[in-house]
Motif scaffolding. Structure first.
Motif, short mmCIF file in Angstrom:
data_model
loop_
_atom_site.label_atom_id
_atom_site.label_comp_id
_atom_site.label_asym_id
_atom_site.label_seq_id
_atom_site.Cartn_x
_atom_site.Cartn_y
_atom_site.Cartn_z
N CYS A 167 0.85 -1.19 0.00
CA CYS A 167 0.00 0.00 0.00
C CYS A 167 0.88 1.24 0.00
CB CYS A 167 -0.90 0.02 1.23
SG CYS A 167 -2.02 -1.38 1.34
N VAL A 168 0.59 2.19 -0.87
CA VAL A 168 1.39 3.41 -0.96
C VAL A 168 0.48 4.63 -0.84
CG1 VAL A 168 2.97 4.78 -2.38
CG2 VAL A 168 3.06 2.28 -2.47
N ILE A 169 0.88 5.56 0.03
CA ILE A 169 0.17 6.83 0.20
C ILE A 169 1.16 7.96 -0.01
CG2 ILE A 169 -1.25 8.26 1.73
CD1 ILE A 169 -1.73 5.77 3.44
N ILE A 170 0.75 8.98 -0.75
CA ILE A 170 1.55 10.20 -0.89
C ILE A 170 0.77 11.35 -0.25
CG2 ILE A 170 2.64 11.84 -2.48
CD1 ILE A 170 2.90 9.56 -4.49
N THR A 171 1.43 12.06 0.66
CA THR A 171 0.79 13.18 1.36
C THR A 171 1.62 14.44 1.19
OG1 THR A 171 1.94 13.05 3.50
CG2 THR A 171 0.12 11.49 3.13
N ASN A 172 1.03 15.58 1.57
CA ASN A 172 1.85 16.78 1.71
C ASN A 172 2.64 16.68 3.01
OD1 ASN A 172 0.06 17.46 3.78
ND2 ASN A 172 -1.08 18.94 2.55
N MET A 173 3.41 17.71 3.34
CA MET A 173 4.27 17.63 4.51
C MET A 173 3.48 17.65 5.81
SD MET A 173 7.21 17.15 3.29
CE MET A 173 8.15 17.27 4.82
N LEU B 213 0.58 9.34 14.16
CA LEU B 213 0.62 9.87 12.79
C LEU B 213 0.08 11.29 12.74
CD1 LEU B 213 -0.55 6.82 10.62
CD2 LEU B 213 1.76 7.70 10.88
N ASP B 214 0.32 12.06 13.82
CA ASP B 214 -0.10 13.45 13.80
C ASP B 214 0.95 14.28 13.07
OD1 ASP B 214 2.01 13.83 15.60
OD2 ASP B 214 0.69 13.70 17.34
N LYS B 215 0.66 15.54 12.87
CA LYS B 215 1.51 16.42 12.06
C LYS B 215 2.95 16.44 12.55
CE LYS B 215 1.87 21.15 10.28
NZ LYS B 215 1.24 22.49 10.23
N ASP B 216 3.15 16.54 13.85
CA ASP B 216 4.50 16.64 14.40
C ASP B 216 5.27 15.33 14.29
OD1 ASP B 216 4.13 19.31 15.07
OD2 ASP B 216 3.32 18.82 17.05
N SER B 217 4.57 14.20 14.44
CA SER B 217 5.27 12.91 14.43
C SER B 217 5.68 12.48 13.03
CB SER B 217 4.38 11.83 15.06
OG SER B 217 3.25 11.58 14.24
N LYS C 156 16.29 13.85 8.21
CA LYS C 156 16.13 13.33 6.86
C LYS C 156 14.67 13.06 6.50
CE LYS C 156 20.64 11.02 6.54
NZ LYS C 156 21.32 9.72 6.31
N HIS C 157 13.80 13.11 7.50
CA HIS C 157 12.37 12.84 7.30
C HIS C 157 12.14 11.39 6.86
CE1 HIS C 157 11.36 17.38 6.61
NE2 HIS C 157 12.08 17.17 7.68
N GLU C 158 13.09 10.49 7.15
CA GLU C 158 12.94 9.08 6.81
C GLU C 158 12.81 8.27 8.09
OE1 GLU C 158 15.52 8.90 2.66
OE2 GLU C 158 16.46 8.28 4.54
N TRP C 159 11.80 7.43 8.17
CA TRP C 159 11.64 6.58 9.34
C TRP C 159 10.77 5.38 9.01
CZ3 TRP C 159 6.50 6.10 10.69
CH2 TRP C 159 5.64 7.15 10.31
N LYS C 160 10.79 4.40 9.88
CA LYS C 160 9.94 3.22 9.70
C LYS C 160 9.55 2.68 11.07
CE LYS C 160 13.95 0.17 9.07
NZ LYS C 160 14.59 -0.82 8.17
N GLY C 161 8.48 1.90 11.10
CA GLY C 161 8.00 1.35 12.36
C GLY C 161 6.83 0.41 12.14
N ASN C 162 6.18 0.04 13.23
CA ASN C 162 5.00 -0.82 13.18
C ASN C 162 3.76 0.00 13.52
OD1 ASN C 162 6.53 -3.19 12.60
ND2 ASN C 162 7.09 -3.33 14.77
N HIS D 93 11.77 19.60 0.83
CA HIS D 93 10.85 18.48 1.02
C HIS D 93 9.45 18.95 0.65
CE1 HIS D 93 14.35 17.38 3.44
NE2 HIS D 93 13.91 16.13 3.44
N ILE D 94 8.85 18.32 -0.34
CA ILE D 94 7.54 18.80 -0.81
C ILE D 94 6.41 17.80 -0.52
CG2 ILE D 94 8.52 20.29 -2.59
CD1 ILE D 94 7.84 18.08 -4.64
N ASN D 95 6.74 16.50 -0.43
CA ASN D 95 5.73 15.48 -0.14
C ASN D 95 6.34 14.38 0.72
OD1 ASN D 95 4.71 16.04 -3.44
ND2 ASN D 95 3.36 16.42 -1.72
N LEU D 96 5.48 13.53 1.27
CA LEU D 96 5.91 12.35 1.99
C LEU D 96 5.29 11.11 1.34
CD1 LEU D 96 5.41 13.64 5.66
CD2 LEU D 96 7.60 13.35 4.48
#
Length: 247
Positions: free
Chosen positions: A149-155, A194-198, A204-210, A236-239
């Protein structure tokens, strides 16, 4: 950086040599002495711009231009009609054939250079757009064929796109997802926020988790999640979020 390539077409040797002499200092110049030869040279060399004489025997400039502009492969190549014709009807006929610009004989050096530079800039911009479009088509094809599953969001986390795999697993349509915040898929039991700050967890804005997630029907889904940024012009324009169900 390679030079732009210009095809000069004229049945008069002196005119060809004149234009070649002027342009060869800045550009790679290819020449043709007839309309038929011009079409062959276009297929072999694929120039960035064509300077095309109108008055040629057998196949005149109108016919050559019309042939080029009717083909998807060559229609984006700028064609400058070089002509001694002054009548308004002749210009209209050239426009109808698809000419992009005109130069009158005898050719003025400064006008020639200005027209060539201007049209080459337009051609380069067009080529860049086509290259970006091709990349987007490839990117879209890859996303649509993925099992993840892939989602693209704004920042801020507002959803701009989700691939078919996400729509199928979570039960949302693309219209329903547009503008929805990604936090809507987080289950209340989830330890991962998954709030705005988290969303921005390191420089680098790169992270992973469960992630304990939930679909539209209230079914809990245990997913691994990875977040990566889309960077343009050092911003950085999208996530991009990639989610995979845990076995």
């Amino acid at each position: 950086m390679s030079k732009s390539k210009i095809l000069v077409v004229d049945d008069e040797q002196m005119n060809v040599e004149l234009l070649e002499g002027i342009l060869s200092k800045e550009y790679d110049v290819v020449t043709a002495m007839s309309g038929t030869e011009a079409l062959i040279k276009v297929e072999k060399t694929f120039p960035d711009l064509i300077l095309l004489d109108i008055m040629m025997p057998n196949m005149n400039g109108y016919a050559v231009c019309k042939n080029l502009k009717s083909s998807p492969r060559t229609m984006s190549i700028p064609v400058v009609m070089v002509t001694a014709l002054k009548e308004k009807e002749d210009r209209i006929k050239a426009i109808e054939a698809g000419a992009d610009d005109f130069l009158s004989k005898p050719v003025d050096l400064y006008e020639l250079n200005a027209r060539v530079r201007s049209l080459l800039r337009v051609k380069q911009y067009h080529d860049s757009l086509m290259e970006e479009r091709e990349k987007l088509l490839i990117f879209s094809s890859v996303l649509n064929s993925m099992d993840d599953c892939v989602i693209i969001t704004n920042m801020s986390g507002d959803i701009k796109f989700a691939n078919p795999a996400f729509e199928k697993k979570y039960g949302y349509s693309q219209d329903e997802l547009t503008g929805m915040h990604i936090s809507a898929i987080k289950h209340p039991d989830s330890n991962l926020m998954l709030d705005k700050d988290s969303l921005i967890q390191d420089t680098k804005h790169e992270w992973k988790g469960n992630l304990a997630s939930v679909n539209r029907h209230g079914i809990k889904l245990n997913m691994t999640i990875k977040c990566s940024p889309v960077i343009k012009d050092n911003r950085h324009i999208n996530l991009v979020f990639v989610l995979r169900e845990q076995a």
